[in-house]
Design an enzyme around this catalytic site. Sequence first.
Site, PDB file in Angstrom:
ATOM      1  CB  SER A 141       1.169  -2.260  -5.909  1.00 46.91           C
ATOM      2  OG  SER A 141       2.314  -2.954  -6.353  1.00 46.91           O
ATOM      3  CE1 TYR A 154       3.114  -1.925  -0.898  1.00 45.07           C
ATOM      4  CE2 TYR A 154       3.685  -3.484  -2.636  1.00 45.07           C
ATOM      5  CZ  TYR A 154       3.408  -2.187  -2.222  1.00 45.07           C
ATOM      6  OH  TYR A 154       3.418  -1.166  -3.140  1.00 45.07           O
TER       7      TYR A 154
HETATM    8  N1  LIG Z   1       7.751   2.895  -5.585  1.00 44.66           N
HETATM    9  C1  LIG Z   1       7.258   1.851  -6.209  1.00 44.66           C
HETATM   10  O1  LIG Z   1       7.982   1.129  -6.921  1.00 44.66           O
HETATM   11  C2  LIG Z   1       5.782   1.547  -6.120  1.00 44.66           C
HETATM   12  C3  LIG Z   1       5.263   0.548  -6.959  1.00 44.66           C
HETATM   13  C4  LIG Z   1       3.905   0.231  -6.860  1.00 44.66           C
HETATM   14  C5  LIG Z   1       3.086   0.916  -5.991  1.00 44.66           C
HETATM   15  N2  LIG Z   1       3.622   1.891  -5.187  1.00 44.66           N
HETATM   16  C6  LIG Z   1       2.701   2.569  -4.266  1.00 44.66           C
HETATM   17  O2  LIG Z   1       2.794   3.973  -4.479  1.00 44.66           O
HETATM   18  C7  LIG Z   1       2.503   4.662  -3.261  1.00 44.66           C
HETATM   19  C8  LIG Z   1       3.635   5.653  -2.975  1.00 44.66           C
HETATM   20  O3  LIG Z   1       4.825   4.888  -2.807  1.00 44.66           O
HETATM   21  P1  LIG Z   1       6.285   5.534  -2.799  1.00 44.66           P
HETATM   22  O4  LIG Z   1       7.162   4.635  -3.576  1.00 44.66           O
HETATM   23  O5  LIG Z   1       6.211   6.965  -3.108  1.00 44.66           O
HETATM   24  O6  LIG Z   1       6.637   5.310  -1.237  1.00 44.66           O
HETATM   25  P2  LIG Z   1       7.631   6.114  -0.286  1.00 44.66           P
HETATM   26  O7  LIG Z   1       8.675   6.825  -1.064  1.00 44.66           O
HETATM   27  O8  LIG Z   1       8.047   5.144   0.754  1.00 44.66           O
HETATM   28  O9  LIG Z   1       6.664   7.220   0.345  1.00 44.66           O
HETATM   29  C9  LIG Z   1       5.571   6.800   1.109  1.00 44.66           C
HETATM   30  C10 LIG Z   1       4.739   8.002   1.473  1.00 44.66           C
HETATM   31  O10 LIG Z   1       3.696   7.566   2.366  1.00 44.66           O
HETATM   32  C11 LIG Z   1       3.767   8.344   3.565  1.00 44.66           C
HETATM   33  N3  LIG Z   1       3.387   7.543   4.728  1.00 44.66           N
HETATM   34  C12 LIG Z   1       3.799   6.289   5.054  1.00 44.66           C
HETATM   35  N4  LIG Z   1       3.285   5.921   6.229  1.00 44.66           N
HETATM   36  C13 LIG Z   1       2.527   6.961   6.671  1.00 44.66           C
HETATM   37  C14 LIG Z   1       1.761   7.207   7.835  1.00 44.66           C
HETATM   38  N5  LIG Z   1       1.653   6.304   8.820  1.00 44.66           N
HETATM   39  N6  LIG Z   1       1.142   8.399   7.960  1.00 44.66           N
HETATM   40  C15 LIG Z   1       1.244   9.334   6.998  1.00 44.66           C
HETATM   41  N7  LIG Z   1       1.957   9.168   5.864  1.00 44.66           N
HETATM   42  C16 LIG Z   1       2.587   7.995   5.708  1.00 44.66           C
HETATM   43  C17 LIG Z   1       5.234   8.761   3.661  1.00 44.66           C
HETATM   44  O11 LIG Z   1       5.370   9.930   4.431  1.00 44.66           O
HETATM   45  P3  LIG Z   1       6.055  10.008   5.888  1.00 44.66           P
HETATM   46  O12 LIG Z   1       7.081   8.942   5.996  1.00 44.66           O
HETATM   47  O13 LIG Z   1       6.566  11.408   5.925  1.00 44.66           O
HETATM   48  O14 LIG Z   1       4.912   9.787   6.832  1.00 44.66           O
HETATM   49  C18 LIG Z   1       5.557   9.059   2.204  1.00 44.66           C
HETATM   50  O15 LIG Z   1       5.102  10.338   1.866  1.00 44.66           O
HETATM   51  C19 LIG Z   1       2.361   3.592  -2.183  1.00 44.66           C
HETATM   52  O16 LIG Z   1       1.008   3.329  -1.942  1.00 44.66           O
HETATM   53  C20 LIG Z   1       3.033   2.386  -2.793  1.00 44.66           C
HETATM   54  O17 LIG Z   1       2.556   1.177  -2.284  1.00 44.66           O
HETATM   55  C21 LIG Z   1       4.947   2.220  -5.230  1.00 44.66           C
END
Ligand SMILES: NC(=O)c1ccc[n+]([C@@H]2O[C@H](COP(=O)([O-])OP(=O)(O)OC[C@H]3O[C@@H](n4cnc5c(N)ncnc54)[C@H](OP(=O)(O)O)[C@@H]3O)[C@@H](O)[C@H]2O)c1
Length: 267
Positions: A141, A154
């Site tokens: 990120s 984070y």
């Molecule tokens: N969205 C943003 O603005 C943004 C910006 C920068 C970076 N990112 C990064 O992009 C990546 C994806 O983020 P996102 O926005 O798609 O997040 P999200 O919508 O909250 O989804 C998170 C994913 O991680 C899985 N997960 C979380 N804890 C877990 C665990 N203990 N075991 C297995 N799976 C787990 C969740 O599945 P379950 O809940 O089903 O387990 C879900 O599939 C992350 O690494 C995040 O830090 C996101």
Amino acid sequence: MTLDGKTAILTGASRGIGPYIAKSLSAQGVNIIGIARSASGLDNTKSAVEANGGTFHSHPFDLTDINGLESLVNQLWTQYGPIKILVNNAGIEYSQHFDKMTREKTSDILSTNVQCPIELTRSILPKMIAEKEGHIITIASLAGKKGLAYNSIYSASKAAMIMWSDGLRQEYADSPIDISVICPGFISEVGMFNDDNIPPPPMLGASKPQKVADAVMKALKKGSCEIIVNKGPIKPLLAIGQLSWKIADTITRWFGVPALNRKRISV
Ligand SMILES: NC(=O)c1ccc[n+]([C@@H]2O[C@H](COP(=O)([O-])OP(=O)(O)OC[C@H]3O[C@@H](n4cnc5c(N)ncnc54)[C@H](OP(=O)(O)O)[C@@H]3O)[C@@H](O)[C@H]2O)c1
């Protein structure tokens, strides 16, 4: 790397950005092993991938079970054959004043965002080296490039992933293994930032989730790399930050980032 027919592990495949990465990988013929806790979320992604003729195997698993990761990788390798791509995408965040963070919450963030990708990679890398092919892609990120107020654990976890990938990339430069890290800024439409329903700072904006999936595909074509995904040019601010944290803090405050993160505490 020719992608057609290769197998990839994708963590965080149940919702948010993960399904976009899954669809982009499968469009290039990659067979996907999707991991997340939610079986129903994985099944939704499986349906979307299969509707386009792709292959998606759902593997519900809690990635904070760090001691179980090695046997998970062994089981998947035995079941599906050589795995050529690992996308460490699963992640969590939690907006809070640092002094109000609990030890449990802190450890949950660090085990999901740091220990899990490291241990998954440590388990799979020797197998990839033996196969003379592999690409580890970690979704970090921009929060790992400039610290976030009210989300410092984070930020620390994502900075760890950027520097870990940086070290690995140099260490394996002369091997057939590629190491890439993707650093998205705010993402719209789905995902952890969008879920809070707070608009991004106007001067920074938000990128569509497909841009992150495109960055993963670009990394796979290019080989080892670091890619920033952001609506506007952010590299000058990051460069200024290397020269003066004070100026970078002032610009970050002027963009409204700490104020935005403060709002996210109460969401
Ligand atoms: N969205 C943003 O603005 C943004 C910006 C920068 C970076 N990112 C990064 O992009 C990546 C994806 O983020 P996102 O926005 O798609 O997040 P999200 O919508 O909250 O989804 C998170 C994913 O991680 C899985 N997960 C979380 N804890 C877990 C665990 N203990 N075991 C297995 N799976 C787990 C969740 O599945 P379950 O809940 O089903 O387990 C879900 O599939 C992350 O690494 C995040 O830090 C996101």
